[in-house]
Design an enzyme around this catalytic site. Structure first.
Site, short mmCIF file in Angstrom:
data_model
loop_
_atom_site.label_atom_id
_atom_site.label_comp_id
_atom_site.label_asym_id
_atom_site.label_seq_id
_atom_site.Cartn_x
_atom_site.Cartn_y
_atom_site.Cartn_z
N THR A 196 33.06 45.32 65.48
CA THR A 196 33.69 44.75 64.30
C THR A 196 34.75 45.71 63.79
O THR A 196 34.62 46.92 63.96
CB THR A 196 32.66 44.48 63.17
N ASN A 210 35.29 45.71 60.66
CA ASN A 210 34.83 45.85 59.29
C ASN A 210 33.72 46.89 59.21
O ASN A 210 32.58 46.63 59.61
CB ASN A 210 34.35 44.49 58.77
N GLU A 221 40.67 35.93 65.59
CA GLU A 221 39.95 35.06 64.66
C GLU A 221 40.16 33.63 65.13
O GLU A 221 41.19 33.02 64.85
CB GLU A 221 40.45 35.25 63.22
N ASP A 280 30.02 36.40 62.94
CA ASP A 280 31.04 35.70 62.20
C ASP A 280 30.34 35.02 61.04
O ASP A 280 29.20 34.58 61.17
CB ASP A 280 31.78 34.68 63.05
N PHE A 332 31.08 43.67 49.60
CA PHE A 332 32.48 43.46 49.94
C PHE A 332 32.76 41.97 49.98
O PHE A 332 31.85 41.15 49.86
CB PHE A 332 32.82 44.12 51.29
N GLY A 333 34.00 41.61 50.13
CA GLY A 333 34.37 40.20 50.26
C GLY A 333 33.98 39.37 49.05
O GLY A 333 34.26 39.73 47.91
N TYR A 334 33.29 38.28 49.31
CA TYR A 334 32.89 37.34 48.26
C TYR A 334 31.64 37.80 47.50
O TYR A 334 31.21 37.11 46.57
CB TYR A 334 32.63 35.96 48.87
N ARG A 354 23.42 37.72 56.77
CA ARG A 354 23.54 38.56 57.96
C ARG A 354 22.17 39.10 58.36
O ARG A 354 21.80 39.13 59.53
CB ARG A 354 24.54 39.69 57.72
#
Length: 185
Positions: A7, A9, A35, A64, A138-140, A165
């Site tokens: 990844t 990330n 992607e 993903d 992180f992210g949303y 996850r």
């Protein structure tokens, strides 16, 4: 056991390492993988795993994640990363302005690829969209409320046991245990 997580990330790699702490040694390879724009998260994860295996020639796991908001007909869905990079949490909140249905869910698919096969494992978590809270994640994570807290309010060690996850990784771990340690290539 050694697992190669592919990844770009670093946060994802940390979450995987925390999940497998004491069970497996995690080797993180930062690699940009295309992607893909498939309609299903599973299809994207499996194709990314094939690409990573072809590049590294050793067993790999990739994941993903899709973010699905009920009031937006499942948007951003499997395009969650692109949408986050483009409009971020504030853009999502603006799209939802005035909407009373705040239900959403994350879906993560962890895909394992080796010379012999590609296997995938799904995990989901249900929640609601709220104003940003918290500093973790992180992210949303700051706008996704799960059981009274946003994912950004949940420490990594706890999140690593309850997240979408984590659920996909738990299914993967169960497969490894039942099938025996995957063979190296």
């Amino acid at each position: 056991m050694k697992l190669t997580v592919v990844t770009s990330n670093a946060h994802k790699a940390e979450e995987v390492a925390a999940f497998f702490g004491g069970i497996a040694e995690i080797d993180h390879v930062s690699m940009d993988i295309p992607e893909y724009r498939y309609p299903k998260v599973r299809e994207i994860a499996e194709e990314k795993a094939r690409d990573a295996y072809r590049a590294l020639r050793r067993p790999v796991i990739v994941d993903d994640t899709g973010f699905f908001i009920d009031a937006l007909n499942g948007f951003p869905g499997p395009n969650a990363a692109y949408v986050f990079e483009t409009i971020g949490n504030q853009g999502i909140l603006k799209l939802m302005d005035g909407m009373t249905d705040r239900r959403a869910h994350f879906e993560t698919v962890v895909a394992y690829a080796s010379k012999e096969e590609v296997k995938s494992f799904q995990g989901t978590i249900e929640g609601t969209i709220v104003q940003p809270k918290g500093r973790e994640g992180f992210g949303y994570d700051p706008i996704f409320l799960y059981e009274g807290r946003t994912l950004a309010e949940i420490p990594l060690d706890e999140k690593s046991t309850i997240s979408h996850r984590a659920r996909a990784l738990a299914a993967f771990r169960g497969w490894i245990i039942s099938a025996g340690e995957p063979a190296g290539d």
